[in-house]
Scaffold this motif. Structure first.
Motif, mmCIF file in Angstrom:
data_model
loop_
_atom_site.group_PDB
_atom_site.id
_atom_site.type_symbol
_atom_site.label_atom_id
_atom_site.label_comp_id
_atom_site.label_asym_id
_atom_site.label_seq_id
_atom_site.Cartn_x
_atom_site.Cartn_y
_atom_site.Cartn_z
ATOM 1 N N ASN A 5 -9.145 0.026 9.070
ATOM 2 C CA ASN A 5 -10.293 -0.767 9.519
ATOM 3 C C ASN A 5 -10.837 -1.647 8.401
ATOM 4 O O ASN A 5 -11.167 -2.814 8.628
ATOM 5 C CB ASN A 5 -11.391 0.139 10.069
ATOM 6 N N ARG A 6 -10.940 -1.100 7.185
ATOM 7 C CA ARG A 6 -11.436 -1.905 6.061
ATOM 8 C C ARG A 6 -10.477 -3.023 5.714
ATOM 9 O O ARG A 6 -10.899 -4.140 5.395
ATOM 10 C CB ARG A 6 -11.690 -1.015 4.854
ATOM 11 N N LEU A 7 -9.162 -2.754 5.791
ATOM 12 C CA LEU A 7 -8.183 -3.803 5.515
ATOM 13 C C LEU A 7 -8.234 -4.893 6.588
ATOM 14 O O LEU A 7 -8.110 -6.082 6.273
ATOM 15 C CB LEU A 7 -6.776 -3.216 5.419
ATOM 16 N N VAL A 8 -8.437 -4.515 7.834
ATOM 17 C CA VAL A 8 -8.551 -5.503 8.919
ATOM 18 C C VAL A 8 -9.768 -6.391 8.687
ATOM 19 O O VAL A 8 -9.663 -7.628 8.728
ATOM 20 C CB VAL A 8 -8.639 -4.808 10.296
ATOM 21 N N ILE A 9 -10.921 -5.783 8.441
ATOM 22 C CA ILE A 9 -12.146 -6.561 8.238
ATOM 23 C C ILE A 9 -12.030 -7.445 7.002
ATOM 24 O O ILE A 9 -12.350 -8.638 7.038
ATOM 25 C CB ILE A 9 -13.377 -5.632 8.120
ATOM 26 N N GLY A 10 -11.547 -6.888 5.904
ATOM 27 C CA GLY A 10 -11.397 -7.679 4.679
ATOM 28 C C GLY A 10 -10.370 -8.788 4.823
ATOM 29 O O GLY A 10 -10.590 -9.912 4.368
ATOM 30 N N GLY A 11 -9.244 -8.482 5.465
ATOM 31 C CA GLY A 11 -8.204 -9.491 5.651
ATOM 32 C C GLY A 11 -8.643 -10.624 6.552
ATOM 33 O O GLY A 11 -8.419 -11.800 6.258
ATOM 34 N N VAL A 12 -9.309 -10.288 7.665
ATOM 35 C CA VAL A 12 -9.787 -11.325 8.580
ATOM 36 C C VAL A 12 -10.896 -12.145 7.926
ATOM 37 O O VAL A 12 -10.946 -13.371 8.085
ATOM 38 C CB VAL A 12 -10.240 -10.701 9.918
ATOM 39 N N ALA A 13 -11.752 -11.498 7.163
ATOM 40 C CA ALA A 13 -12.796 -12.248 6.448
ATOM 41 C C ALA A 13 -12.169 -13.221 5.451
ATOM 42 O O ALA A 13 -12.600 -14.378 5.351
ATOM 43 C CB ALA A 13 -13.743 -11.292 5.734
ATOM 44 N N ALA A 14 -11.156 -12.768 4.730
ATOM 45 C CA ALA A 14 -10.477 -13.663 3.774
ATOM 46 C C ALA A 14 -9.790 -14.811 4.501
ATOM 47 O O ALA A 14 -9.843 -15.969 4.044
ATOM 48 C CB ALA A 14 -9.470 -12.862 2.958
ATOM 49 N N ILE B 128 -1.413 -4.292 11.613
ATOM 50 C CA ILE B 128 -1.571 -3.341 10.501
ATOM 51 C C ILE B 128 -1.322 -1.923 10.990
ATOM 52 O O ILE B 128 -0.638 -1.135 10.331
ATOM 53 C CB ILE B 128 -2.958 -3.498 9.842
ATOM 54 N N TRP B 129 -1.847 -1.570 12.161
ATOM 55 C CA TRP B 129 -1.634 -0.227 12.698
ATOM 56 C C TRP B 129 -0.149 0.024 12.970
ATOM 57 O O TRP B 129 0.394 1.066 12.584
ATOM 58 C CB TRP B 129 -2.444 -0.053 13.982
ATOM 59 N N ALA B 130 0.522 -0.937 13.626
ATOM 60 C CA ALA B 130 1.933 -0.752 13.970
ATOM 61 C C ALA B 130 2.813 -0.708 12.724
ATOM 62 O O ALA B 130 3.708 0.146 12.615
ATOM 63 C CB ALA B 130 2.396 -1.879 14.899
ATOM 64 N N LEU B 131 2.564 -1.584 11.785
ATOM 65 C CA LEU B 131 3.368 -1.579 10.552
ATOM 66 C C LEU B 131 3.098 -0.333 9.716
ATOM 67 O O LEU B 131 4.000 0.180 9.063
ATOM 68 C CB LEU B 131 3.094 -2.854 9.745
ATOM 69 N N PHE C 78 0.827 -1.200 0.000
ATOM 70 C CA PHE C 78 0.000 0.000 0.000
ATOM 71 C C PHE C 78 0.861 1.250 0.000
ATOM 72 O O PHE C 78 0.665 2.169 -0.795
ATOM 73 C CB PHE C 78 -0.934 0.006 1.212
ATOM 74 N N ILE C 79 1.834 1.293 0.903
ATOM 75 C CA ILE C 79 2.685 2.479 1.012
ATOM 76 C C ILE C 79 3.536 2.644 -0.239
ATOM 77 O O ILE C 79 3.752 3.763 -0.719
ATOM 78 C CB ILE C 79 3.529 2.409 2.296
ATOM 79 N N LYS C 80 3.980 1.552 -0.818
ATOM 80 C CA LYS C 80 4.784 1.622 -2.043
ATOM 81 C C LYS C 80 3.960 2.159 -3.207
ATOM 82 O O LYS C 80 4.433 2.995 -3.978
ATOM 83 C CB LYS C 80 5.316 0.228 -2.373
ATOM 84 N N HIS C 81 2.699 1.726 -3.320
ATOM 85 C CA HIS C 81 1.851 2.164 -4.434
ATOM 86 C C HIS C 81 1.285 3.564 -4.220
ATOM 87 O O HIS C 81 1.222 4.356 -5.151
ATOM 88 C CB HIS C 81 0.700 1.195 -4.643
ATOM 89 N N GLN C 82 0.844 3.867 -3.000
ATOM 90 C CA GLN C 82 0.147 5.123 -2.742
ATOM 91 C C GLN C 82 1.060 6.255 -2.272
ATOM 92 O O GLN C 82 0.626 7.399 -2.200
ATOM 93 C CB GLN C 82 -0.945 4.899 -1.693
ATOM 94 N N GLN C 83 2.286 5.933 -1.888
ATOM 95 C CA GLN C 83 3.250 6.918 -1.388
ATOM 96 C C GLN C 83 2.739 7.666 -0.167
ATOM 97 O O GLN C 83 3.037 8.837 0.046
ATOM 98 C CB GLN C 83 3.617 7.920 -2.494
ATOM 99 N N ARG C 84 1.949 6.980 0.644
ATOM 100 C CA ARG C 84 1.438 7.560 1.881
ATOM 101 C C ARG C 84 1.017 6.426 2.799
ATOM 102 O O ARG C 84 0.885 5.279 2.377
ATOM 103 C CB ARG C 84 0.246 8.477 1.627
ATOM 104 N N ALA C 85 0.818 6.768 4.055
ATOM 105 C CA ALA C 85 0.336 5.781 5.018
ATOM 106 C C ALA C 85 -1.185 5.668 4.916
ATOM 107 O O ALA C 85 -1.855 6.533 4.357
ATOM 108 C CB ALA C 85 0.744 6.186 6.425
ATOM 109 N N MET C 86 -1.726 4.602 5.451
ATOM 110 C CA MET C 86 -3.171 4.396 5.447
ATOM 111 C C MET C 86 -3.840 5.272 6.499
ATOM 112 O O MET C 86 -3.262 5.545 7.542
ATOM 113 C CB MET C 86 -3.491 2.940 5.786
ATOM 114 N N GLY C 87 -5.058 5.647 6.203
ATOM 115 C CA GLY C 87 -5.882 6.339 7.177
ATOM 116 C C GLY C 87 -6.586 5.332 8.077
ATOM 117 O O GLY C 87 -6.540 4.124 7.847
ATOM 118 N N ARG C 88 -7.254 5.844 9.098
ATOM 119 C CA ARG C 88 -7.934 4.963 10.055
ATOM 120 C C ARG C 88 -9.010 4.117 9.378
ATOM 121 O O ARG C 88 -9.136 2.928 9.654
ATOM 122 C CB ARG C 88 -8.545 5.798 11.162
ATOM 123 N N GLY C 89 -9.778 4.726 8.503
ATOM 124 C CA GLY C 89 -10.835 3.984 7.801
ATOM 125 C C GLY C 89 -10.268 2.900 6.902
ATOM 126 O O GLY C 89 -10.827 1.796 6.807
#
Length: 171
Positions: A93-102, A157-160, A79-90
């Motif tokens: 949260n979406r990555l956590v829910i999607g990743g855990v669901a997968a 995800i938050w710490a990384l 994500f950081i490599k492609h977007q050149q920025r860190a993720m926002g809180r939302g």
């Protein structure tokens, strides 16, 4: 009666707390790619840990947490490599829910494969009978592992995201 003319050229950039423009958060569709990276990292780490478990006894919960951390690292790094920025809180949260669901969809597929191809009719009947006689231990362990995956995914995800944030590294 005066009318204000609407501005047609609104900027898509969000303004951060320091007044600088930021990229808008990504929608679910564009985060699906990073959920896929999370899932691939989780599967690869799980396979490696399964190979390691043939030689060394490892705790199943430890293996799941380490696999989630590897999947989170791959997803956040991409994500950081492609977007050149860190993720926002939302986005986190979406990555956590999607990743855990997968992860849980893969776990269900894995369990069903074991259920149909490894167990015979007698083993299935014994497991069903045990579950019907004492469902509480199975239910409590299911809830515990679900909470463990959600918490470990969220924290990793938050710490990384904080560790790999390009703005924090340059300061």
């Amino acid at each position: 009666m005066s009318r204000k003319t609407p501005t047609l050229s609104k900027s898509k950039a969000h303004v951060s707390h320091n007044g600088l423009a930021q990229n808008p958060p990504l929608a679910w569709a564009s985060l699906a790619q990073y959920v896929g990276f999370f899932t691939v990292g989780f599967v690869l780490a799980s396979a490696i840990f399964m190979i390691i478990q043939t030689q060394i006894a490892l705790n199943a919960q430890l293996v799941m947490v380490l696999s989630i951390i590897v999947g989170a690292y791959i997803a956040v790094h991409k994500f950081i490599k492609h977007q050149q920025r860190a993720m926002g809180r939302g986005e986190i949260n979406r990555l956590v829910i999607g990743g855990v669901a997968a992860v849980w969809v893969l776990t269900v597929i894995y369990f069903l494969a074991i259920w149909f191809w490894l167990f015979d009719a007698v083993s299935r009947e014994v497991l069903i009978e045990m579950t019907q006689q004492q469902p509480l231990p199975l239910l409590s362990s299911f809830i515990m592992i679900l909470v463990l995956t959600l918490v470990s995914a969220r924290i990793s995800i938050w710490a990384l995201n904080r560790l790999l944030d390009p703005k924090r590294r340059t300061v």
